[in-house]
Design an enzyme around this catalytic site. Structure first.
Site, mmCIF file in Angstrom:
data_model
loop_
_atom_site.group_PDB
_atom_site.id
_atom_site.type_symbol
_atom_site.label_atom_id
_atom_site.label_comp_id
_atom_site.label_asym_id
_atom_site.label_seq_id
_atom_site.Cartn_x
_atom_site.Cartn_y
_atom_site.Cartn_z
ATOM 1 N N GLY A 60 10.556 0.386 0.506
ATOM 2 C CA GLY A 60 9.439 1.248 0.150
ATOM 3 C C GLY A 60 8.429 1.318 1.290
ATOM 4 O O GLY A 60 8.585 2.063 2.256
ATOM 5 N N GLY A 61 7.394 0.489 1.218
ATOM 6 C CA GLY A 61 6.281 0.543 2.175
ATOM 7 C C GLY A 61 6.722 0.520 3.632
ATOM 8 O O GLY A 61 6.229 1.307 4.455
ATOM 9 N N GLU A 90 16.275 -4.322 -7.753
ATOM 10 C CA GLU A 90 14.875 -4.411 -7.339
ATOM 11 C C GLU A 90 14.079 -5.159 -8.413
ATOM 12 O O GLU A 90 13.682 -4.554 -9.432
ATOM 13 C CB GLU A 90 14.277 -3.010 -7.175
ATOM 14 C CG GLU A 90 14.954 -2.157 -6.125
ATOM 15 C CD GLU A 90 14.027 -1.041 -5.628
ATOM 16 O OE1 GLU A 90 13.732 -1.043 -4.435
ATOM 17 O OE2 GLU A 90 13.589 -0.212 -6.432
ATOM 18 N N HIS A 144 14.690 4.164 -11.056
ATOM 19 C CA HIS A 144 13.747 3.290 -10.339
ATOM 20 C C HIS A 144 12.767 2.696 -11.356
ATOM 21 O O HIS A 144 12.395 3.366 -12.325
ATOM 22 C CB HIS A 144 13.007 4.096 -9.269
ATOM 23 C CG HIS A 144 12.230 3.203 -8.349
ATOM 24 N ND1 HIS A 144 11.017 2.672 -8.693
ATOM 25 C CD2 HIS A 144 12.523 2.708 -7.116
ATOM 26 C CE1 HIS A 144 10.580 1.891 -7.699
ATOM 27 N NE2 HIS A 144 11.486 1.894 -6.730
HETATM 28 P P1 13P Z 1 8.462 -1.988 -1.355
HETATM 29 O O1 13P Z 1 9.434 -2.140 -0.209
HETATM 30 O O2 13P Z 1 7.197 -1.287 -0.986
HETATM 31 O O3 13P Z 1 8.245 -3.295 -2.059
HETATM 32 O O4 13P Z 1 9.176 -1.008 -2.434
HETATM 33 C C1 13P Z 1 10.476 -1.258 -2.836
HETATM 34 C C2 13P Z 1 10.943 -0.131 -3.660
HETATM 35 O O5 13P Z 1 10.494 0.081 -4.767
HETATM 36 C C3 13P Z 1 11.962 0.750 -3.069
HETATM 37 O O6 13P Z 1 12.507 1.593 -4.029
#
Ligand code: 13P
Length: 264
Positions: A246-247, A181, A101
């Site tokens: 993520g969020g 990502e 990550h």
């Molecule tokens: P967000 O969805 O908060 O942008 O994070 C993405 C992430 O890093 C998932 O691994």
């Protein structure tokens, strides 16, 4: 291909009560809306500390579990303070590990040599690998996205080369996925267009195929500010085989809404 919708909880939530509330809400939501969610895999990656607790609730459900990291130093056990091994994950029933990550690359200086060890440790225990790749904002603005991703992807070729043929086939068929990502899209609310992500995923797929033609079917998922209101757009692209969230994975409702978009 069945899509993958994966929640990366990162270092959240802070308390065990909140973790239990989130996982209970998730199980309720997935059970009550099961027919709308049939066509996607659902997975969550809680913090290391909370894995066993979450596993106890998810064991009887269809929600899969991933770890956010794994030891590079040992696949089994040993004197490696703070680490968790692939064997320990396998023993707990955790089938997948997120590796590389951008937050691990940035804050823990993880690069291909370390990531390769982590992937090989996973392979020695049959733990699936979700390899994250992505360019920084500076790389994006300099037009270097594919060059950066190409360098990050070389670890996949090295990984497969070090497996025996049976293991390599097993990983290619069931236990490997790539999460694209872009670093500048993580937690920022800035998202690339679906066309941009589609083009990048096409590049990733072609690069994977250059390593091994059967990697054409490897799931390539997108992560970075995925929300219920943009999930439908990403889900419409055949090149986007799911999302790493993520969020928006920290609220069961929004995570389930995203999963529904990928289940159509
Ligand atoms: P967000 O969805 O908060 O942008 O994070 C993405 C992430 O890093 C998932 O691994």
């Amino acid at each position: 291909m069945k899509s993958w919708v994966i929640g990366n909880w990162k270092l959240n939530p802070a308390s065990l009560n909140e973790v239990q509330a989130l996982v209970d809400d998730l199980v309720d939501g997935v059970n009550t809306q099961s027919s709308a969610l049939e066509a996607c895999h659902i997975m969550v990656a809680p913090s290391l500390l909370h894995l066993a607790k979450v596993d106890a609730t998810l064991r009887s459900t269809r929600i899969k579990l991933a770890c956010q990291d794994v030891s590079a130093l040992s696949a089994t056990s040993g004197a490696y303070t703070g680490d968790v091994s692939a064997e320990q994950l396998q023993d707990l029933g955790v089938q997948w590990a997120i590796i590389g990550h951008s937050e691990r690359r940035q804050y823990f200086n993880e690069q291909n040599a370390i990531l390769l060890k982590k992937m090989l440790n996973c392979a020695s225990q049959g733990v699936g690998v979700i390899l994250c790749i992505g360019e920084s904002e500076a790389d994006f603005e300099a037009g270097s996205t594919t060059q950066v991703l190409g360098e990050q992807l070389t670890v996949v070729a090295d990984f497969l080369q070090q497996l025996d043929a049976v293991e390599a086939d097993d990983y290619i068929a069931h236990k490997l996925m790539i999460a694209y990502e872009p670093v500048w899209a993580i937690g920022t609310g800035k998202v690339p267009s679906v066309e941009e992500v589609t083009t990048v995923h096409q590049f990733i797929r072609e690069r994977l195929q250059s390593f091994n033609s059967t990697l054409a079917a490897t799931p390539i998922i997108y992560g970075g500010s995925v929300k219920p209101d943009n999930a439908q757009d990403f889900a419409a692209s055949e090149q986007i085989n799911g999302v790493l969230v993520g969020g928006a994975a920290l609220k069961a409702d929004s995570f389930i809404d995203i999963a529904k978009a990928f289940s159509k």
